[in-house]
Design a protein around this motif. Structure first.
Motif, PDB file in Angstrom:
ATOM      1  N   ASP A 152      -5.485 -45.335   0.449  1.00  0.00           N
ATOM      2  CA  ASP A 152      -4.696 -44.244   1.143  1.00  0.00           C
ATOM      3  C   ASP A 152      -3.326 -43.635   0.835  1.00  0.00           C
ATOM      4  OD1 ASP A 152      -6.738 -44.456   3.299  1.00  0.00           O
ATOM      5  OD2 ASP A 152      -5.766 -46.087   4.466  1.00  0.00           O
ATOM      6  N   ILE A 209      -8.717 -37.576  -1.314  1.00  0.00           N
ATOM      7  CA  ILE A 209      -9.708 -38.817  -0.776  1.00  0.00           C
ATOM      8  C   ILE A 209     -10.641 -39.306  -2.009  1.00  0.00           C
ATOM      9  CG2 ILE A 209     -11.821 -39.065   0.486  1.00  0.00           C
ATOM     10  CD1 ILE A 209     -10.745 -36.847   2.475  1.00  0.00           C
ATOM     11  N   TYR A 238     -13.366 -42.551  -2.586  1.00  0.00           N
ATOM     12  CA  TYR A 238     -14.459 -43.442  -2.118  1.00  0.00           C
ATOM     13  C   TYR A 238     -14.621 -44.479  -3.305  1.00  0.00           C
ATOM     14  CZ  TYR A 238     -15.672 -40.297   1.457  1.00  0.00           C
ATOM     15  OH  TYR A 238     -15.474 -39.156   2.914  1.00  0.00           O
ATOM     16  N   GLN A 258      -8.249 -33.261   0.933  1.00  0.00           N
ATOM     17  CA  GLN A 258      -7.207 -33.838   1.319  1.00  0.00           C
ATOM     18  C   GLN A 258      -7.507 -34.577   2.643  1.00  0.00           C
ATOM     19  OE1 GLN A 258      -4.254 -33.531  -0.530  1.00  0.00           O
ATOM     20  NE2 GLN A 258      -6.226 -32.459  -1.627  1.00  0.00           N
ATOM     21  N   LYS A 259      -6.481 -35.379   3.039  1.00  0.00           N
ATOM     22  CA  LYS A 259      -6.933 -36.569   3.806  1.00  0.00           C
ATOM     23  C   LYS A 259      -6.608 -35.897   5.339  1.00  0.00           C
ATOM     24  CE  LYS A 259      -5.471 -40.580   1.113  1.00  0.00           C
ATOM     25  NZ  LYS A 259      -5.389 -39.705   0.006  1.00  0.00           N
ATOM     26  N   ASP A 264      -9.308 -32.693   5.486  1.00  0.00           N
ATOM     27  CA  ASP A 264     -11.038 -32.600   5.441  1.00  0.00           C
ATOM     28  C   ASP A 264     -11.736 -34.097   5.733  1.00  0.00           C
ATOM     29  OD1 ASP A 264     -10.721 -30.090   3.991  1.00  0.00           O
ATOM     30  OD2 ASP A 264      -9.517 -30.881   2.581  1.00  0.00           O
ATOM     31  N   LYS A 265     -10.897 -34.985   5.887  1.00  0.00           N
ATOM     32  CA  LYS A 265     -11.445 -36.343   6.063  1.00  0.00           C
ATOM     33  C   LYS A 265     -12.569 -36.194   7.212  1.00  0.00           C
ATOM     34  CE  LYS A 265     -10.668 -41.249   5.938  1.00  0.00           C
ATOM     35  NZ  LYS A 265      -9.577 -42.123   6.056  1.00  0.00           N
TER      36      LYS A 265
END
Length: 295
Positions: free
Chosen positions: A174, A179, A181, A290-291, A294-295
């Protein structure tokens, strides 16, 4: 000697053989000795800015359909330099020394089938198992690939990539500037399920909002515990809005998997001199998801 050390020795020998017979490769690998680097820091993440003029070929590559159609595929066996040797690393994939290296060990792994760079190949897991100590990575056709028309991966030492070191050290995802994964894959049904899920992750085109499997960077490597690691970075664009390969109006920066893993490659000295933390962050903000938004 460990299997990892054995493999590094074998890879170094393969590179040295190519350097002896291929002047272009020799010149570019020797030039790494004079590579310039500076550190950048974004929140909890520390990376590097690297001046590497030999990478201008890849950074400035024209990847539009018209340009691709006008040139022969340089990854197909018939069109490669005669000096470039190859070896089948796993069925259907050839292992080549990369003549435009970013690190002292840098290889390209090419599909024997000419097909587009349109999705993350699961074969990366088998490649990573064959290459302990190395990270195998994939640039989607719209995420840094200079040959989007021919499926291929690359491999470099895991220790050279700040993102991989960060994840191995238990870094907080975070706190990364985009972002990411990440999963450790266990050798069981659940692990295989996670592997199949993560390689299906897509990017999201910043302009159209459409999901796109070509807008991703992917990485696989074997950790010290012998388990496979998989990391995928979904993207929103191939290049930042201020990309410019002709003059001083912008930066000649075209992020691929290595840039997204924390080593920002700049082939022009003027860009290397003026690149700072704020500009690095701007590059990431324009090409990655971007968190917040777009998350």
């Amino acid at each position: 000697m460990t299997a990892r050390m054995d493999m590094m020795t074998l890879l170094s020998e393969a590179r040295d053989v190519q350097m002896e017979s291929w002047p272009l490769a020799r010149e570019n690998y020797l030039s790494l000795g004079s590579t310039e680097r500076r550190v950048f820091k974004l929140d909890d993440f520390t990376g590097a800015i690297q001046f590497n003029p030999a990478r201008a070929v890849s950074t400035g590559a024209s990847i539009d359909a018209a340009s691709i159609s006008r040139r022969p595929c340089f990854l197909c066996g018939a069109n490669r330099p005669l000096q470039q040797s190859s070896e089948e690393i796993i069925p259907g994939w050839e292992f080549l020394v990369n003549p435009y290296p970013i690190f002292p060990l840098h290889f390209t792994i090419v599909s024997m089938e000419h097909r587009p760079q349109d999705r993350i190949p699961l074969d990366m897991a088998s490649m990573a198992e064959k290459l302990p100590g190395m990270t195998v990575f994939f640039n989607g056709a719209r995420a840094g690939a200079s040959a989007p028309d021919h499926l291929h991966c690359q491999a470099v030492p895991t220790a050279e990539l700040p993102l991989m070191r960060y994840l191995e050290g238990g870094g907080d995802i975070d706190k990364l500037p985009f972002i990411v994964y990440f999963r450790v894959i266990t050798p069981d049904f659940e692990g295989m399920r996670h592997l199949n899920e993560i390689v299906k992750i897509k990017g999201k085109d910043r302009t159209t909002g459409e999901a796109d499997a070509r807008l991703v960077n992917a990485y696989m490597w074997i950790g010290a515990d012998g388990l496979l690691r998989v990391c995928v970075i979904p993207r929103s664009a191939h290049r930042p809005s201020f990309y410019d390969n002709s003059g001083m109006e912008g930066y000649m920066v075209s992020p691929g998997a290595i840039d997204m893993a924390g080593v920002m490659i700049l082939p022009r000295k003027e860009d290397f001199i003026r690149m700072d933390d704020e500009t690095v962050n701007r590059v990431y903000s324009e090409v990655a998801l971007q968190k917040i938004t777009d998350k």
